[in-house]
Every structure is written in structure tokens, then in C-alpha cells.
Design a protein around this motif. Sequence first.
Motif, PDB file in Angstrom:
ATOM      1  N   CYS A  11       0.855  -1.150   0.008  1.00  0.00           N
ATOM      2  CA  CYS A  11      -0.103  -0.141  -0.088  1.00  0.00           C
ATOM      3  C   CYS A  11       0.842   1.135  -0.046  1.00  0.00           C
ATOM      4  N   ASN A  12       0.566   2.314  -0.751  1.00  0.00           N
ATOM      5  CA  ASN A  12       1.214   3.701  -0.631  1.00  0.00           C
ATOM      6  C   ASN A  12       0.710   4.382   0.444  1.00  0.00           C
ATOM      7  N   ALA A  13       1.315   5.640   0.886  1.00  0.00           N
ATOM      8  CA  ALA A  13       1.007   6.440   1.967  1.00  0.00           C
ATOM      9  C   ALA A  13      -0.290   6.906   1.898  1.00  0.00           C
ATOM     10  N   LYS A  14      -1.012   7.297   0.820  1.00  0.00           N
ATOM     11  CA  LYS A  14      -2.003   7.932   0.489  1.00  0.00           C
ATOM     12  C   LYS A  14      -3.295   6.887   0.640  1.00  0.00           C
ATOM     13  N   ASN A  15      -3.093   5.331   0.867  1.00  0.00           N
ATOM     14  CA  ASN A  15      -4.092   4.608   0.826  1.00  0.00           C
ATOM     15  C   ASN A  15      -3.977   3.941   2.351  1.00  0.00           C
ATOM     16  N   ILE A  16      -5.368   3.215   2.475  1.00  0.00           N
ATOM     17  CA  ILE A  16      -5.234   2.395   3.503  1.00  0.00           C
ATOM     18  C   ILE A  16      -5.778   0.893   3.230  1.00  0.00           C
ATOM     19  N   VAL A  17      -5.405  -0.015   4.193  1.00  0.00           N
ATOM     20  CA  VAL A  17      -5.881  -1.562   3.985  1.00  0.00           C
ATOM     21  C   VAL A  17      -6.882  -1.697   5.037  1.00  0.00           C
ATOM     22  N   ILE A  18      -7.892  -2.313   4.705  1.00  0.00           N
ATOM     23  CA  ILE A  18      -9.060  -2.622   5.643  1.00  0.00           C
ATOM     24  C   ILE A  18      -9.132  -4.242   5.743  1.00  0.00           C
ATOM     25  N   ASP A  19      -9.247  -4.728   7.103  1.00  0.00           N
ATOM     26  CA  ASP A  19      -9.229  -5.946   7.498  1.00  0.00           C
ATOM     27  C   ASP A  19     -10.853  -6.128   7.953  1.00  0.00           C
ATOM     28  N   GLU A  20     -11.646  -6.368   7.189  1.00  0.00           N
ATOM     29  CA  GLU A  20     -13.104  -6.250   7.505  1.00  0.00           C
ATOM     30  C   GLU A  20     -13.666  -7.058   8.640  1.00  0.00           C
ATOM     31  N   VAL A  21     -13.049  -8.400   8.659  1.00  0.00           N
ATOM     32  CA  VAL A  21     -13.172  -9.434   9.520  1.00  0.00           C
ATOM     33  C   VAL A  21     -12.956  -8.706  10.908  1.00  0.00           C
ATOM     34  N   ASN A  22     -11.803  -8.191  11.122  1.00  0.00           N
ATOM     35  CA  ASN A  22     -11.303  -8.001  12.382  1.00  0.00           C
ATOM     36  C   ASN A  22     -11.509  -6.560  12.582  1.00  0.00           C
ATOM     37  N   LYS A  23     -12.238  -5.778  11.581  1.00  0.00           N
ATOM     38  CA  LYS A  23     -12.204  -4.316  11.809  1.00  0.00           C
ATOM     39  C   LYS A  23     -11.281  -3.699  12.110  1.00  0.00           C
ATOM     40  N   VAL A  24     -10.142  -3.735  11.347  1.00  0.00           N
ATOM     41  CA  VAL A  24      -8.725  -3.122  11.667  1.00  0.00           C
ATOM     42  C   VAL A  24      -8.097  -2.477  10.536  1.00  0.00           C
ATOM     43  N   VAL A  25      -7.943  -1.117  10.634  1.00  0.00           N
ATOM     44  CA  VAL A  25      -7.564  -0.410   9.325  1.00  0.00           C
ATOM     45  C   VAL A  25      -6.089  -0.085   9.865  1.00  0.00           C
ATOM     46  N   SER A  26      -5.245  -0.042   8.547  1.00  0.00           N
ATOM     47  CA  SER A  26      -4.001   0.300   8.594  1.00  0.00           C
ATOM     48  C   SER A  26      -3.492   1.115   7.427  1.00  0.00           C
ATOM     49  N   THR A  27      -2.337   1.876   7.654  1.00  0.00           N
ATOM     50  CA  THR A  27      -1.788   2.934   6.727  1.00  0.00           C
ATOM     51  C   THR A  27      -0.408   2.898   7.058  1.00  0.00           C
ATOM     52  N   PRO A  28       0.464   2.833   5.849  1.00  0.00           N
ATOM     53  CA  PRO A  28       2.083   3.108   5.922  1.00  0.00           C
ATOM     54  C   PRO A  28       2.328   4.318   6.483  1.00  0.00           C
ATOM     55  N   ALA A  29       1.860   5.285   6.248  1.00  0.00           N
ATOM     56  CA  ALA A  29       2.439   6.854   6.453  1.00  0.00           C
ATOM     57  C   ALA A  29       3.756   6.882   6.354  1.00  0.00           C
ATOM     58  N   TYR A  30       4.699   7.205   7.154  1.00  0.00           N
ATOM     59  CA  TYR A  30       6.249   7.542   6.941  1.00  0.00           C
ATOM     60  C   TYR A  30       6.863   6.391   6.858  1.00  0.00           C
ATOM     61  N   MET A  31       6.373   5.266   6.924  1.00  0.00           N
ATOM     62  CA  MET A  31       7.147   4.020   6.365  1.00  0.00           C
ATOM     63  C   MET A  31       7.379   3.942   4.750  1.00  0.00           C
ATOM     64  N   VAL A  32       6.742   4.886   4.145  1.00  0.00           N
ATOM     65  CA  VAL A  32       6.865   5.008   2.900  1.00  0.00           C
ATOM     66  C   VAL A  32       6.567   6.493   2.093  1.00  0.00           C
TER      67      VAL A  32
END
Length: 217
Positions: A173-194
Motif C-alpha cells: 500500500c502507498n502512504a495515501k491509502n489504507i488497507v481494511i481487514d473487514e473481518v477484524n475491523k482493523v485499518v492500517s496505513t503505512p504513513a512515513y514507512m513509505v
Amino acid sequence: MKKIAIILSGSGVFDGTEITESILTLLHVAKAGAQYQCFAPNIDQLHTINHLTGEEMQPNRNVLVESARIARGEIKEIKELNVEDFDALILPGGFGAAKNLSDFATKGPKANMNPDILSICKSFAVSKKPAGYICISPALIPIVYGADSIATIGHDPDTASAIESLGGKHVQCNAKNIVIDEVNKVVSTPAYMVATDILEVDTGISKLIKAVINLCS
């Protein structure tokens, strides 16, 4: 009005919370019409880094005291966090997540989390309350949510491999986007990792906060 618990890990990217990411988190929670309360563990940091030289410095510092700098003093010890009082959880990034909230920085795929932090994060997971993990913090997702949980830290192969060794599924994923785990209801984004600039981080964190609040039941 939704109430969001935010866990900080110090003050400064190399040994605590990434300050820009944390401030953008607080800002976007407020702009979304929600309330936040910051928390941090009352423990010593793994070490304290001189952010000008990159060298370790003495004396070492306390995670709660340093996190209070970001929260303008409005912060509570992690042991005071009652999951029933909040609708969602956010963990901004910075190496404090991998050094103070866990030992991911030193142990990678064999990492463990601080027991108090793990207990809180698991309580949100068991309660089916949504959570957002930013930057390096998504490396903790498989520890909290178990096998097949979905996370992103961007596209760093070593960190992605460590996440998968912990049982998670990594999605690039790039820094402008997010990944959603719909089953666990958890969202992540890489921010300054990339990310290459603050605007990219702002876009990703804005999307993450909106997604987390939308997942609140």
C-alpha cells in the motif's frame, strides 16, 4: 459522539511516537466530530535517541512523560484505559511502537508486546470495536488479531516478511491509502514507512480515521 482511545509510545520518531502522525491523528479525529483521549504506558523507553545526531543519549526517558508532550499533558496511564468507555482505538506510528509498546524492533518475527498494551488491544478486538494502526504499528496486528489478520506497512520486504511470519497477511500500500481487514475491523496505513512528504501522510491518516469511525457499530 464517538470516543477514540489513542495509544502513544513516547515523543519522537526514533524512540517514541512519530509526532506528525500523532498530531494528524488527533486533528482528524476532532475534524470527524469525535472525541479522543490519549494513553501511554508508564515505563522507561528502550533507549533515548538524540534526534539531531541519531546517537543514543543519557539519561533515558519515561514513555508516559514523553507522550504527555504530544498530548499537552492531557494523557492517562494505559492501565486506566477502560475499553467499555471507547468506541475505537488508534495507534500512531514511530519506532516507539516497535521499541516501547513491543520488542518488534529487536525481535522481528519473534516479537512480543508489552502485556498491558496487548491486553488493551486484544480487548478492543474481542469486543469487535474497530482499530487503526499507523506506520510501523501495523506490525503488531497479527500479534493482536492472530492468523490471517490483514495489515500493511507499505512495501518494505523485511518488515512485511516479519508480519507474515507472525501469522498476518501483508498487503502492499502507498502512504495515501489504507488497507481494511473487514473481518477484524482493523485499518492500517503505512504513513512515513513509505511517505515522501507530509501531504501523503495526511491523506492516508485522514482516510484511516474516517474508515475506523465508519466501522464503529
